[in-house]
Design a protein around this motif. Structure first.
Motif, PDB file in Angstrom:
ATOM      1  N   GLY A 157       0.810  -1.208   0.000  1.00 12.82           N
ATOM      2  CA  GLY A 157       0.000   0.000   0.000  1.00 12.82           C
ATOM      3  C   GLY A 157       0.846   1.261   0.000  1.00 12.82           C
ATOM      4  N   PHE A 158       1.995   1.186   0.656  1.00 14.76           N
ATOM      5  CA  PHE A 158       2.859   2.352   0.785  1.00 14.76           C
ATOM      6  C   PHE A 158       3.654   2.619  -0.484  1.00 14.76           C
ATOM      7  CE2 PHE A 158       6.659   4.676   2.010  1.00 14.76           C
ATOM      8  CZ  PHE A 158       6.150   5.643   2.860  1.00 14.76           C
ATOM      9  N   TYR A 159       4.187   1.551  -1.106  1.00 18.00           N
ATOM     10  CA  TYR A 159       5.053   1.727  -2.276  1.00 18.00           C
ATOM     11  C   TYR A 159       4.758   0.670  -3.339  1.00 18.00           C
ATOM     12  CZ  TYR A 159       9.403   2.653  -4.866  1.00 18.00           C
ATOM     13  OH  TYR A 159      10.325   2.952  -5.832  1.00 18.00           O
ATOM     14  N   GLY A 160       5.058  -0.611  -3.072  1.00 17.60           N
ATOM     15  CA  GLY A 160       4.583  -1.680  -3.922  1.00 17.60           C
ATOM     16  C   GLY A 160       5.571  -2.551  -4.645  1.00 17.60           C
ATOM     17  N   PRO A 161       6.537  -1.992  -5.414  1.00 16.81           N
ATOM     18  CA  PRO A 161       7.409  -2.848  -6.218  1.00 16.81           C
ATOM     19  C   PRO A 161       8.120  -3.930  -5.405  1.00 16.81           C
ATOM     20  CG  PRO A 161       7.646  -0.587  -6.916  1.00 16.81           C
ATOM     21  CD  PRO A 161       6.785  -0.563  -5.676  1.00 16.81           C
ATOM     22  N   GLY A 162       8.082  -5.159  -5.900  1.00 16.60           N
ATOM     23  CA  GLY A 162       8.714  -6.269  -5.199  1.00 16.60           C
ATOM     24  C   GLY A 162       7.782  -7.023  -4.286  1.00 16.60           C
ATOM     25  N   THR A 163       6.521  -6.558  -4.174  1.00 19.69           N
ATOM     26  CA  THR A 163       5.575  -7.195  -3.254  1.00 19.69           C
ATOM     27  C   THR A 163       5.418  -8.687  -3.527  1.00 19.69           C
ATOM     28  OG1 THR A 163       4.311  -5.178  -2.863  1.00 19.69           O
ATOM     29  CG2 THR A 163       3.165  -7.254  -2.510  1.00 19.69           C
ATOM     30  N   GLY A 164       5.176  -9.045  -4.782  1.00 19.50           N
ATOM     31  CA  GLY A 164       4.983 -10.450  -5.124  1.00 19.50           C
ATOM     32  C   GLY A 164       6.205 -11.291  -4.824  1.00 19.50           C
ATOM     33  N   THR A 165       7.382 -10.724  -5.086  1.00 19.26           N
ATOM     34  CA  THR A 165       8.630 -11.441  -4.818  1.00 19.26           C
ATOM     35  C   THR A 165       8.803 -11.684  -3.321  1.00 19.26           C
ATOM     36  OG1 THR A 165       9.635 -10.385  -6.734  1.00 19.26           O
ATOM     37  CG2 THR A 165      11.122 -11.413  -5.155  1.00 19.26           C
ATOM     38  N   PHE A 166       8.568 -10.648  -2.520  1.00 16.38           N
ATOM     39  CA  PHE A 166       8.697 -10.791  -1.071  1.00 16.38           C
ATOM     40  C   PHE A 166       7.699 -11.819  -0.534  1.00 16.38           C
ATOM     41  CE2 PHE A 166      10.204  -6.148  -1.092  1.00 16.38           C
ATOM     42  CZ  PHE A 166      11.516  -6.542  -1.281  1.00 16.38           C
ATOM     43  N   LEU A 167       6.484 -11.794  -1.048  1.00 11.98           N
ATOM     44  CA  LEU A 167       5.480 -12.765  -0.614  1.00 11.98           C
ATOM     45  C   LEU A 167       5.907 -14.189  -0.953  1.00 11.98           C
ATOM     46  CD1 LEU A 167       2.150 -10.954  -1.584  1.00 11.98           C
ATOM     47  CD2 LEU A 167       2.870 -11.584   0.727  1.00 11.98           C
ATOM     48  N   MET A 168       6.397 -14.393  -2.179  1.00 11.56           N
ATOM     49  CA  MET A 168       6.848 -15.729  -2.590  1.00 11.56           C
ATOM     50  C   MET A 168       7.960 -16.238  -1.679  1.00 11.56           C
ATOM     51  SD  MET A 168       5.479 -17.224  -5.390  1.00 11.56           S
ATOM     52  CE  MET A 168       6.787 -18.033  -6.327  1.00 11.56           C
ATOM     53  N   LEU A 169       8.934 -15.386  -1.406  1.00  9.63           N
ATOM     54  CA  LEU A 169      10.076 -15.787  -0.584  1.00  9.63           C
ATOM     55  C   LEU A 169       9.650 -16.103   0.844  1.00  9.63           C
ATOM     56  CD1 LEU A 169      12.756 -13.219  -1.795  1.00  9.63           C
ATOM     57  CD2 LEU A 169      12.702 -15.665  -2.263  1.00  9.63           C
ATOM     58  N   LEU A 170       8.817 -15.258   1.416  1.00  5.69           N
ATOM     59  CA  LEU A 170       8.404 -15.448   2.803  1.00  5.69           C
ATOM     60  C   LEU A 170       7.451 -16.633   2.957  1.00  5.69           C
ATOM     61  CD1 LEU A 170       7.931 -11.707   3.802  1.00  5.69           C
ATOM     62  CD2 LEU A 170       9.681 -13.274   4.668  1.00  5.69           C
ATOM     63  N   LEU A 171       6.555 -16.806   2.012  1.00  9.54           N
ATOM     64  CA  LEU A 171       5.599 -17.913   2.110  1.00  9.54           C
ATOM     65  C   LEU A 171       6.281 -19.268   1.930  1.00  9.54           C
ATOM     66  CD1 LEU A 171       2.539 -16.420   0.181  1.00  9.54           C
ATOM     67  CD2 LEU A 171       2.699 -16.884   2.642  1.00  9.54           C
ATOM     68  N   THR A 172       7.311 -19.321   1.070  1.00  6.11           N
ATOM     69  CA  THR A 172       8.042 -20.585   0.909  1.00  6.11           C
ATOM     70  C   THR A 172       9.057 -20.781   2.030  1.00  6.11           C
ATOM     71  OG1 THR A 172       9.603 -19.485  -0.597  1.00  6.11           O
ATOM     72  CG2 THR A 172       7.771 -20.683  -1.592  1.00  6.11           C
TER      73      THR A 172
END
Length: 261
Positions: A157-172
């Motif tokens: 919500g604050f900025y955004g770029p890299g959100t999907g990548t961070f989610l993938m890394l943290l969820l795995t």
């Protein structure tokens, strides 16, 4: 027309459409498409807040298609996704309201520390996506995934770029989800955080609606192709794309920090 497209030129619109298509393709595979799409809006001449806000409209349209594709492939379990989505809404609401008030200088400084560590972590994962991590207890998995959705939702919500990548890394890595499940939940969370932030930005008049709708059509095409590529090739593509995305993100953050210093 100015309220929809501002004073953007045809060349600027062309730049946005091409780069947003590429961003959609990358985002559907490994996340991080915002690293490409957000700079595209800025290159085309949109003010910073308008660029962040308009990017949410195009991204939400593309991510919707990718999310549907993953759901059809069975990668999204509704009962597991619901608490993550709820936490994503809360986080994105907080973040999108903050960005209207706060300078992003502190965030860029934080990224200078986080990105090299993240890239090193991914680089060390030689078998990223090739093996399934030992699953945690269901309750623990849901709690960890929901906490991740809340934290990354604030960032998105604050900025955004890299959100999907961070989610993938943290969820795995932290929640021990398999690559397919992580990708599906990532899309569900990311779609939620995009739409939530978009609503906040629309209410504050920051979205160039015409630009976002046109760009969104190209985002849809890119996400559709990217989602199909992921389901065919999976982690063999995801890992190198994530590494490249993080490297690009780091260079961009350093550049922004340098010119803003």
């Amino acid at each position: 027309m100015e309220a929809l497209f501002g004073d953007i030129s045809l060349i600027g619109m062309g730049i946005i459409c091409v780069l947003v298509f590429v961003a959609g393709y990358v985002d559907a595979i490994a996340g991080g498409g915002g690293l490409i799409s957000l700079p595209a809006y800025m290159i085309a001449g949109l003010p910073t807040h308008a660029a962040i806000a308009t990017n949410k409209l195009g991204s939400a349209m593309g991510t919707t298609v990718a999310t549907i594709q993953y759901a059809r492939q069975g990668f999204i379990r509704p009962l597991f996704a619901l608490p993550c989505v709820a936490c994503g809404v809360i986080g994105s609401t907080i973040g999108s309201n903050l960005v209207l008030l706060v300078n992003d200088f502190a965030l860029r400084v934080l990224m200078l520390v986080i990105l090299p560590v993240t890239a090193f972590y991914v680089f060390r994962l030689k078998n990223f996506g090739a093996t399934t991590p030992e699953p945690l207890a269901p309750r623990q998995t849901i709690l960890l995934s929901s906490a991740i959705a809340l934290a990354v939702g604030v960032y998105d919500g604050f900025y955004g770029p890299g959100t999907g990548t961070f989610l993938m890394l943290l969820l795995t890595g932290a929640a021990h989800l398999g690559l397919g499940s992580a990708a599906g939940i990532t899309k569900a969370i990311n779609l939620t955080t995009n739409v939530t932030a978009l609503v906040v930005f629309l209410l504050n008049g920051q979205v160039w609606i015409g630009v976002g709708l046109v760009a969104g059509c190209f985002s849809i095409a890119g996400n559709y192709l990217g989602a199909r590529t992921f389901t065919k090739k999976g982690g063999a593509i995801a890992r190198p794309v994530i590494i490249v995305v993080l490297c690009v993100f780091f260079v961009k953050v350093v550049y922004d920090f340098a010119i803003g210093a």
